[in-house]
Scaffold this motif. Structure first.
Motif, PDB file in Angstrom:
ATOM      1  N   MET A 168       0.811  -1.460  -0.221  1.00  0.00           N
ATOM      2  CA  MET A 168       0.067  -0.162  -0.162  1.00  0.00           C
ATOM      3  C   MET A 168       0.883   1.308  -0.116  1.00  0.00           C
ATOM      4  N   GLU A 174      -5.156   3.321  -8.000  1.00  0.00           N
ATOM      5  CA  GLU A 174      -6.245   3.106  -7.606  1.00  0.00           C
ATOM      6  C   GLU A 174      -6.482   3.258  -6.115  1.00  0.00           C
ATOM      7  N   GLY A 219      -3.703   4.003  -1.391  1.00  0.00           N
ATOM      8  CA  GLY A 219      -3.902   3.185  -2.545  1.00  0.00           C
ATOM      9  C   GLY A 219      -2.650   2.258  -2.921  1.00  0.00           C
ATOM     10  N   ALA A 220      -2.625   1.953  -4.284  1.00  0.00           N
ATOM     11  CA  ALA A 220      -1.718   1.094  -4.982  1.00  0.00           C
ATOM     12  C   ALA A 220      -1.394   1.636  -6.373  1.00  0.00           C
TER      13      ALA A 220
END
Lengths: 139, 139, 139
Positions: free
Chosen positions: C1, C36, C138-139
């Motif tokens: 993350m 995302e 997010g990633a």
């Protein structure tokens, strides 16, 4: 980290109305395969709202009457915004009271709700197709 | 990704009141072991609120007076919702003004707050035990 | 993350005003490298707001007039909070109507917005430098 995205489309036949969209959001969560995380549900239009409250018709009538008191639809001349040719100045204000979005905890593959929490789409300028975004992130 | 969940229980002795729950939320964050992420704090009941504002008694009295002006408790007949046998129609509306939830950034193991930000539980239909959900996700 | 944090500083020359901060938030997202996730944008001060609505001057004038109706700045004696020596009791209430924060979906490296959604900083007690927090995970 997993993420999931879906648009839900609604068309309210009247200018204003509320729809319980909880089953749609649950379906999204099932599709996502996410068991622990956060679920954002937001109106993608600025004259609509997503909020959490009770699924009780009398209460919804109370919301309708109350929001008309706070920000009446007419006279249209009450809102400078309507000088642009729109007639939805009130809808922008009503949506501000009710909120654009909710963030819901996801725990053990479920929407982590109290006993009476239900998610609603609130429309203040309807009679056309409009969208709600569901975004879930987690693991 | 780590996740953490806890329910906090409160009982306000009066119909309405505000409690500073910041120490409880900080305790949750410490238990979570999460250093970077997002912390959701939401009322699990639809006649209560979680919000961020100032811990100042005069301001809380202003909120109380103001919310009574916007959505008075009486006459009970003002709300169709009360025809169900409830007397909390006003509480659903007051909670809508103040909001269901807050999302707080977590940075370097701390609630990432400005100088005066404090988290409050806002009760509008009290005299019974009710819950707040704390959900933290991150790394 | 992945996680990202930035403070944005603003100084509104008047007591009240709205600024479109969407370009700043987009810049933060680009810097974060996150494709995302979720983006939290919140006022770090309790007399200011971050909200999403339309970038239309007439509508902003409607917000200004409407909020003054709901929670007028004067008379200062209307607010117990002002007995502390402050004159911003109204600002705390106005901010409560407009909201502290927004949570925005991040999808394919973009703010996942509907066609008219824009992020605003809403100031209700200006004439000094104040901060907005942008936190993205997010990633």
């Amino acid at each position: 980290m997993k993420s999931y995205r879906k648009e839900l489309w609604f068309e309210i036949p009247d200018r204003r109305g509320f729809i319980n969209i909880t089953p749609h959001v649950k379906q999204c969560l099932a599709e996502s395969g996410i068991s622990e995380g956060l679920c954002l549900v937001n109106a993608m239009h600025i004259t609509a709202s997503v909020f959490i409250n009770d699924d009780e018709r009398g209460l919804h009538n109370d919301f309708e009457r109350w929001l008309e008191t706070l920000a009446p639809h007419e006279p249209l001349s009450l809102y400078q915004h309507n000088q642009t040719g729109e007639d939805n100045g009130d809808a922008h204000l009503k949506r501000s009271v009710m909120g654009r979005e909710v963030v819901i905890a996801v725990s053990e593959r479920e929407l982590d709700f109290g006993p009476w929490e239900q998610v609603f789409y609130g429309e203040f300028d309807g009679r056309r197709r409009k969208r709600v975004l569901v975004k879930i992130i987690g693991a």
